[in-house]
Design a protein around this motif. Structure first.
Motif, PDB file in Angstrom:
ATOM      1  N   GLY A   1       4.596  18.759 -14.380  1.00 28.71           N
ATOM      2  CA  GLY A   1       3.936  17.505 -14.715  1.00 28.71           C
ATOM      3  C   GLY A   1       3.232  17.571 -16.055  1.00 28.71           C
ATOM      4  N   PHE A   2       3.066  16.404 -16.646  1.00 35.78           N
ATOM      5  CA  PHE A   2       2.293  16.307 -17.898  1.00 35.78           C
ATOM      6  C   PHE A   2       1.661  14.922 -17.951  1.00 35.78           C
ATOM      7  CE2 PHE A   2       6.585  14.896 -18.740  1.00 35.78           C
ATOM      8  CZ  PHE A   2       6.427  13.741 -19.490  1.00 35.78           C
ATOM      9  N   GLY A   3       0.528  14.831 -18.689  1.00 34.98           N
ATOM     10  CA  GLY A   3      -0.143  13.542 -18.782  1.00 34.98           C
ATOM     11  C   GLY A   3      -1.477  13.679 -19.486  1.00 34.98           C
ATOM     12  N   VAL A   4      -2.418  12.837 -19.074  1.00 35.40           N
ATOM     13  CA  VAL A   4      -3.749  12.833 -19.682  1.00 35.40           C
ATOM     14  C   VAL A   4      -4.778  13.243 -18.639  1.00 35.40           C
ATOM     15  CG1 VAL A   4      -3.143  11.058 -21.367  1.00 35.40           C
ATOM     16  CG2 VAL A   4      -4.069  10.386 -19.152  1.00 35.40           C
ATOM     17  N   ASN A   5      -5.949  13.719 -19.145  1.00 39.83           N
ATOM     18  CA  ASN A   5      -7.027  14.059 -18.233  1.00 39.83           C
ATOM     19  C   ASN A   5      -8.321  13.439 -18.748  1.00 39.83           C
ATOM     20  OD1 ASN A   5      -9.030  16.469 -19.301  1.00 39.83           O
ATOM     21  ND2 ASN A   5      -7.000  16.555 -20.297  1.00 39.83           N
ATOM     22  N   ALA A   6      -9.237  13.186 -17.825  1.00 37.60           N
ATOM     23  CA  ALA A   6     -10.558  12.648 -18.167  1.00 37.60           C
ATOM     24  C   ALA A   6     -11.607  13.555 -17.551  1.00 37.60           C
ATOM     25  CB  ALA A   6     -10.702  11.223 -17.646  1.00 37.60           C
ATOM     26  N   VAL A   7     -12.612  13.940 -18.348  1.00 36.91           N
ATOM     27  CA  VAL A   7     -13.698  14.806 -17.885  1.00 36.91           C
ATOM     28  C   VAL A   7     -14.957  13.953 -17.773  1.00 36.91           C
ATOM     29  CG1 VAL A   7     -15.131  16.806 -18.418  1.00 36.91           C
ATOM     30  CG2 VAL A   7     -12.666  16.845 -18.905  1.00 36.91           C
ATOM     31  N   ASP A   8     -15.669  14.034 -16.612  1.00 38.35           N
ATOM     32  CA  ASP A   8     -16.856  13.225 -16.359  1.00 38.35           C
ATOM     33  C   ASP A   8     -17.916  14.102 -15.725  1.00 38.35           C
ATOM     34  OD1 ASP A   8     -18.733  11.314 -15.844  1.00 38.35           O
ATOM     35  OD2 ASP A   8     -17.533  10.226 -14.333  1.00 38.35           O
ATOM     36  N   ALA A   9     -19.042  14.302 -16.435  1.00 32.64           N
ATOM     37  CA  ALA A   9     -20.112  15.157 -15.929  1.00 32.64           C
ATOM     38  C   ALA A   9     -21.249  14.356 -15.305  1.00 32.64           C
ATOM     39  CB  ALA A   9     -20.673  16.016 -17.072  1.00 32.64           C
ATOM     40  N   PHE A  10     -21.115  12.998 -15.242  1.00 31.14           N
ATOM     41  CA  PHE A  10     -22.242  12.183 -14.785  1.00 31.14           C
ATOM     42  C   PHE A  10     -22.470  12.224 -13.269  1.00 31.14           C
ATOM     43  CE2 PHE A  10     -24.211   8.180 -13.502  1.00 31.14           C
ATOM     44  CZ  PHE A  10     -25.353   8.177 -14.288  1.00 31.14           C
ATOM     45  N   PRO A  11     -21.500  11.904 -12.424  1.00 32.50           N
ATOM     46  CA  PRO A  11     -21.792  11.731 -10.985  1.00 32.50           C
ATOM     47  C   PRO A  11     -21.742  13.036 -10.206  1.00 32.50           C
ATOM     48  CG  PRO A  11     -19.535  11.118 -11.392  1.00 32.50           C
ATOM     49  CD  PRO A  11     -20.067  11.603 -12.706  1.00 32.50           C
ATOM     50  N   THR A  12     -22.467  14.070 -10.718  1.00 31.10           N
ATOM     51  CA  THR A  12     -22.341  15.385 -10.080  1.00 31.10           C
ATOM     52  C   THR A  12     -23.637  15.903  -9.486  1.00 31.10           C
ATOM     53  OG1 THR A  12     -22.791  16.452 -12.215  1.00 31.10           O
ATOM     54  CG2 THR A  12     -20.485  16.015 -11.638  1.00 31.10           C
ATOM     55  N   ASN A  13     -24.715  15.086  -9.602  1.00 28.05           N
ATOM     56  CA  ASN A  13     -26.009  15.474  -9.019  1.00 28.05           C
ATOM     57  C   ASN A  13     -26.528  16.785  -9.605  1.00 28.05           C
ATOM     58  OD1 ASN A  13     -28.111  14.743  -7.218  1.00 28.05           O
ATOM     59  ND2 ASN A  13     -27.414  16.288  -5.725  1.00 28.05           N
ATOM     60  N   ASN A  14     -26.259  16.998 -10.908  1.00 29.76           N
ATOM     61  CA  ASN A  14     -26.702  18.224 -11.580  1.00 29.76           C
ATOM     62  C   ASN A  14     -27.429  17.865 -12.867  1.00 29.76           C
ATOM     63  OD1 ASN A  14     -25.640  20.766 -10.233  1.00 29.76           O
ATOM     64  ND2 ASN A  14     -23.837  19.420 -10.204  1.00 29.76           N
ATOM     65  N   LEU A  15     -28.397  18.769 -13.247  1.00 32.98           N
ATOM     66  CA  LEU A  15     -29.105  18.606 -14.508  1.00 32.98           C
ATOM     67  C   LEU A  15     -28.163  18.905 -15.657  1.00 32.98           C
ATOM     68  CD1 LEU A  15     -31.854  18.118 -15.934  1.00 32.98           C
ATOM     69  CD2 LEU A  15     -32.194  20.614 -15.846  1.00 32.98           C
ATOM     70  N   LEU A  16     -28.118  18.011 -16.610  1.00 34.66           N
ATOM     71  CA  LEU A  16     -27.211  18.192 -17.728  1.00 34.66           C
ATOM     72  C   LEU A  16     -27.968  18.773 -18.928  1.00 34.66           C
ATOM     73  CD1 LEU A  16     -25.222  14.853 -17.456  1.00 34.66           C
ATOM     74  CD2 LEU A  16     -24.705  17.061 -16.434  1.00 34.66           C
ATOM     75  N   MET A  17     -27.209  19.217 -19.910  1.00 37.86           N
ATOM     76  CA  MET A  17     -27.809  19.819 -21.096  1.00 37.86           C
ATOM     77  C   MET A  17     -28.676  18.797 -21.827  1.00 37.86           C
ATOM     78  SD  MET A  17     -24.426  20.043 -23.538  1.00 37.86           S
ATOM     79  CE  MET A  17     -23.630  21.120 -22.374  1.00 37.86           C
ATOM     80  N   ASP A  18     -29.743  19.333 -22.414  1.00 36.07           N
ATOM     81  CA  ASP A  18     -30.696  18.520 -23.194  1.00 36.07           C
ATOM     82  C   ASP A  18     -31.268  17.379 -22.367  1.00 36.07           C
ATOM     83  OD1 ASP A  18     -30.217  20.143 -25.420  1.00 36.07           O
ATOM     84  OD2 ASP A  18     -28.483  18.905 -26.001  1.00 36.07           O
ATOM     85  N   ASN A  19     -31.372  17.625 -21.043  1.00 37.37           N
ATOM     86  CA  ASN A  19     -31.966  16.639 -20.144  1.00 37.37           C
ATOM     87  C   ASN A  19     -31.290  15.275 -20.184  1.00 37.37           C
ATOM     88  OD1 ASN A  19     -34.008  18.357 -19.086  1.00 37.37           O
ATOM     89  ND2 ASN A  19     -35.175  18.104 -20.996  1.00 37.37           N
ATOM     90  N   ALA A  20     -29.998  15.304 -20.490  1.00 36.56           N
ATOM     91  CA  ALA A  20     -29.247  14.041 -20.445  1.00 36.56           C
ATOM     92  C   ALA A  20     -29.256  13.515 -19.013  1.00 36.56           C
ATOM     93  CB  ALA A  20     -27.823  14.262 -20.916  1.00 36.56           C
ATOM     94  N   ARG A  21     -29.336  12.197 -18.890  1.00 36.03           N
ATOM     95  CA  ARG A  21     -29.441  11.621 -17.549  1.00 36.03           C
ATOM     96  C   ARG A  21     -28.151  11.881 -16.759  1.00 36.03           C
ATOM     97  NH1 ARG A  21     -28.750   6.865 -14.717  1.00 36.03           N
ATOM     98  NH2 ARG A  21     -27.699   5.822 -16.438  1.00 36.03           N
ATOM     99  N   LYS A  22     -28.376  12.202 -15.537  1.00 29.86           N
ATOM    100  CA  LYS A  22     -27.244  12.457 -14.642  1.00 29.86           C
ATOM    101  C   LYS A  22     -27.322  11.472 -13.485  1.00 29.86           C
ATOM    102  CE  LYS A  22     -29.888  15.855 -12.016  1.00 29.86           C
ATOM    103  NZ  LYS A  22     -30.260  14.902 -11.008  1.00 29.86           N
ATOM    104  N   GLY A  23     -26.211  11.339 -12.774  1.00 31.32           N
ATOM    105  CA  GLY A  23     -26.202  10.485 -11.598  1.00 31.32           C
ATOM    106  C   GLY A  23     -26.127  11.318 -10.339  1.00 31.32           C
TER     107      GLY A  23
END
Length: 457
Positions: free
Chosen positions: A32-54
């Protein structure tokens, strides 16, 4: 924890490339081949530089604000089906990170290398076009030069346009064991191609589903052949090389008599079942091919021909003791000795002459004896007694002996002329049965006589 992540990565990568013995041969490989999307928001984890997370799955489909998508082919994967619904594979992907949660970041390069174990839910549901699966695995991902191992889990599905080509959609959560790599979701979409199935006989049916994998066959018979095209597969066809109906297990019935040719002794001519498919025109129970008289009924003992009655006396030759001489039914087809015939015999017999006091037949008696032979031949199945008689002159012993010897002499003469000895008996009665008086010469002459009488059975 650091060592645990590396161990998991190694296990899943090795599993993805390993060869398993028990394999499904129907297109086990998938690319298979195609495109991918990376999303760090809805993971209930603290993000770098205190970016808001969901929290978990917050704004899960907010692609415009949270998803990172590289507008090019950005993921490649290959997997192999190993049986019982399981597939092992590896996937490589790259991306550009611009959104870290709800914060904007400078373009960061993302790389991922993951091993996957997938379980195909169609093992449970049996759908063909819609093909859902569960996925677990592990790998290693990098954002710029910071990398860490991940434990992955997710679900996806394929939509198959054909047996080999379809669309793939998958979403996975990738949990990092190290703070330098944020946990994130990775969504995938692309084309998938299945290949690698074996079809040894080239009939378009993969060996796994082919009941006859080494002989080209038909789909309706699970890949087994129907050589004669009669709709009955060869393994169930009693005559696989000759077309025939199902009622005869695939064998033909050329003459239409309801008996398959293979069991029909006369396959080209309609006949009777009791005669193994052969005809019987005269209905005498004998097949025409074995009947010497197929147009006329006759018994089996006479090869299907009627018994003849050559002499026309109403007694068939087979039962006729005199088949060439007309007779009576009561006398087994032979003529009966009437009283007139009996009288004629004795008229002849009484003229047989002997030398005086002897049993020697005089020569002049030959003519009458031959006439007697002629009469006896006309009644060839009748038996007769030749009786010798004397007058009372002389001793009784002498007369008895002489009468017996004269009767024997006549019998010998007749036998010599061809009369069967079984038909003739001879007996001397001496003077015991006179037919005239012994007191005068005329009477004694009458008493010296031979009689030939019918033996009545």
């Amino acid at each position: 924890m650091k060592h645990l992540s590396k161990l998991l990565v190694a296990i899943f990568l090795v599993a993805g490339f390993s060869s398993v013995e028990a394999q499904d041969k129907n297109n086990p490989w998938q690319f298979g081949f195609g495109v991918n999307a990376v999303d760090a928001f809805p993971t209930n984890n603290l993000l770098m530089d205190n970016a808001r997370k969901g929290k978990w799955f917050d704004e899960y489909f907010n692609a415009s604000n949270h998803w990172n998508i590289l507008p090019a082919i950005s993921t490649l994967n290959v997997s192999k089906y190993v049986g019982d619904g399981f597939s092992f594979g590896v996937r490589g992907s790259l991306n550009k990170i611009e959104n870290m949660g709800d914060a904007k970041v400078d373009d960061l390069t993302y790389y991922g290398l993951d091993g996957e174990i997938k379980y195909n839910l169609n093992e449970l549901f049996g759908m063909k076009v819609f093909d859902p699966y569960l996925q677990v695995g592990g790998g290693y991902s990098w954002i710029d030069d910071l990398g860490a191992g991940t434990l992955n889990g997710g679900l996806g599905f394929n939509l198959w346009f054909t047996e080999n080509l379809g669309l793939n959609f998958q979403t996975s959560y990738k949990h990092s064991f190290e703070d330098r790599l944020v946990p994130h979701f990775q969504h995938l979409a692309g084309l998938v191609i299945k290949f690698g199935g074996n079809d040894t006989d080239g009939d378009g049916i993969y060996d796994k589903d082919d009941a006859c994998p080494e002989v080209a066959g038909l789909p309706q018979f699970n890949g087994c052949p129907d050589s004669d095209g009669d709709g009955i597969e060869d393994s169930k066809d009693a005559c696989p090389n000759e077309a025939g109906p199902a009622e005869f297990n695939g064998c033909p019935d050329s003459d239409g008599d309801g008996i398959a040719d293979k069991d029909d002794a006369c396959p080209t001519v309609a006949g009777k079942r009791e005669l193994n498919g052969c005809p019987d025109k005269d209905n005498d129970g004998i097949a025409d091919k074995d009947d010497a008289c197929p147009e006329v009924a006759g018994p089996k003992e006479n090869k299907g021909c009627p018994w003849p009655d050559r002499d026309g006396d109403g007694v068939l030759d087979k039962d006729d003791a005199c088949p060439e001489v007309k007779g009576t039914v009561a006398n087994k087809g032979c003529p009966e000795v009437t009283q007139e015939v009996q009288d004629t015999l004795n008229e002849y017999a009484k003229t047989i002459l002997f030398d005086t006091g002897k049993s020697t037949i005089k020569a002049q008696s030959a003519t009458v004896l031959d006439q007697i032979v002629g009469v006896l031949n006309e009644y060839s199945n009748s038996k007769f007694t030749i009786e010798g008689h004397t007058d009372s002159t002389g001793s009784l012993a002498t007369n008895n002996r002489l009468s017996q010897e004269r009767a024997d002499a006549v019998r010998v003469y007749l036998v010599d002329k061809g009369i069967s000895p079984d038909r003739l008996t001879a007996k001397g009665f001496g003077p015991s049965n006179p037919i005239a008086s012994n007191k005068n010469a005329k009477g004694r002459a009458l008493n010296r006589r031979v009689e030939i009488n019918l033996v009545k059975e």
